[in-house]
Structure formats: C-alpha cells, structure tokens
Scaffold this motif. Structure first.
Motif, short mmCIF file in Angstrom:
data_model
loop_
_atom_site.label_atom_id
_atom_site.label_comp_id
_atom_site.label_asym_id
_atom_site.label_seq_id
_atom_site.Cartn_x
_atom_site.Cartn_y
_atom_site.Cartn_z
N VAL A 1 0.84 -1.20 0.00
CA VAL A 1 0.00 0.00 0.00
C VAL A 1 0.87 1.25 0.00
N LEU B 1 -2.92 -4.22 -6.38
CA LEU B 1 -4.06 -4.53 -5.51
C LEU B 1 -4.25 -6.03 -5.35
N VAL C 1 -2.34 -7.27 -2.41
CA VAL C 1 -2.99 -6.91 -1.16
C VAL C 1 -4.17 -7.84 -0.88
#
Length: 146
Positions: free
Chosen positions: A75, A99, A102
């Motif tokens: 992030v 993403l 994550v």
C-alpha cells in the motif's frame, strides 16, 4: 496448508526478484530507491518465512506478521508511486506491488486468523481412561497446536 503458503511465498520471492533484476537492467525504468528497498525487504522476508515453513519452525504469528508487513509495504508503494511522475514498465508494477497482492495477502491473513481458533484433538487408541492433564475444562480457550 503451511507448505502451500511456503510455496506461494517462494514463488512470489522469485518472481519479484526476477522483475527487480529486469527493472534494474532496463534503461527505461526510473523507480525510486525507496521502492527498490521495500521490494528487497519483501523478497528477504518471503524467503525467510518460506524457509521457516519448510523446516516446520514457522508459527502462525510469524506468517501473519509477514503478510501484514506485505500489505503495509505494498500500500505504501502504491500510494508513493501515485504521486511520482514516473512512467512504469510492466515489470515495475510487479516490483511495486498491486491490488491483487494486497487481496491475496489479506485472504491468507483472514484464513490464518480463523485457523488459530480451531481446537485440534489427538485421539489415542487403546486408552482406558483419559488423562486428566490433557482435558480442557469447558469455557476455557485452548492453545492451538500447529
């Protein structure tokens, strides 16, 4: 399941290492040094946790901490690169993270926290009476054996 997580971490470290090498060798890649350092930290951490899982010395807490660190650094890289006026190559996106990294790390983290609350019982055959030291009183939490 720890072996599968170890294999995933090993593959992720190799992939990030190859993409980091290709980004450093390329003349068009202008990634900031802080992004390269966080990638090296993630590679070293993934290799360490994978080695610990293969030697069966890794605990759920260590694996969970690595995935929290991975989410935080990914992030950070995404937000940091959002404010940098740098054109990125396809291999640079693997170095900074995306993403999907994550989401996968978050999914594994949810799985690891749910696994911590399961009680595993060991059944002993040919036992006449249960051992009083191994029984758990009702209402008490037992430490999971992993």
């Amino acid at each position: 399941m720890k072996k599968i997580i170890g294999i995933y971490l090993l593959l992720q470290a190799v992939m990030k290492g190859v993409c980091l090498f290709l980004s450093l060798r390329s003349d068009e890649s202008f990634l900031p040094v802080i992004v390269l350092i966080t990638c090296v930290v993630l590679i070293a951490g993934a290799l360490y946790v994978a080695a610990m899982t293969f030697t069966e010395k890794a605990r759920l807490r260590q694996i969970s901490r690595f995935f929290v660190l991975e989410i935080a650094l990914t992030v950070f890289n995404i937000v940091f690169m959002f404010f940098q006026p740098v054109e990125m190559l396809p291999t640079d996106s693997w170095v900074t993270g995306n993403l999907f990294d994550v989401l996968v790390a978050g999914g594994i983290l949810v799985y690891l926290t749910r696994q911590k609350y399961y009680i595993r019982a060991k059944y002993v055959s040919n036992a006449t009476q249960p051992d009083k030291r191994e029984t758990i009183p009702a209402g008490h939490k037992a430490r999971p054996t992993v």
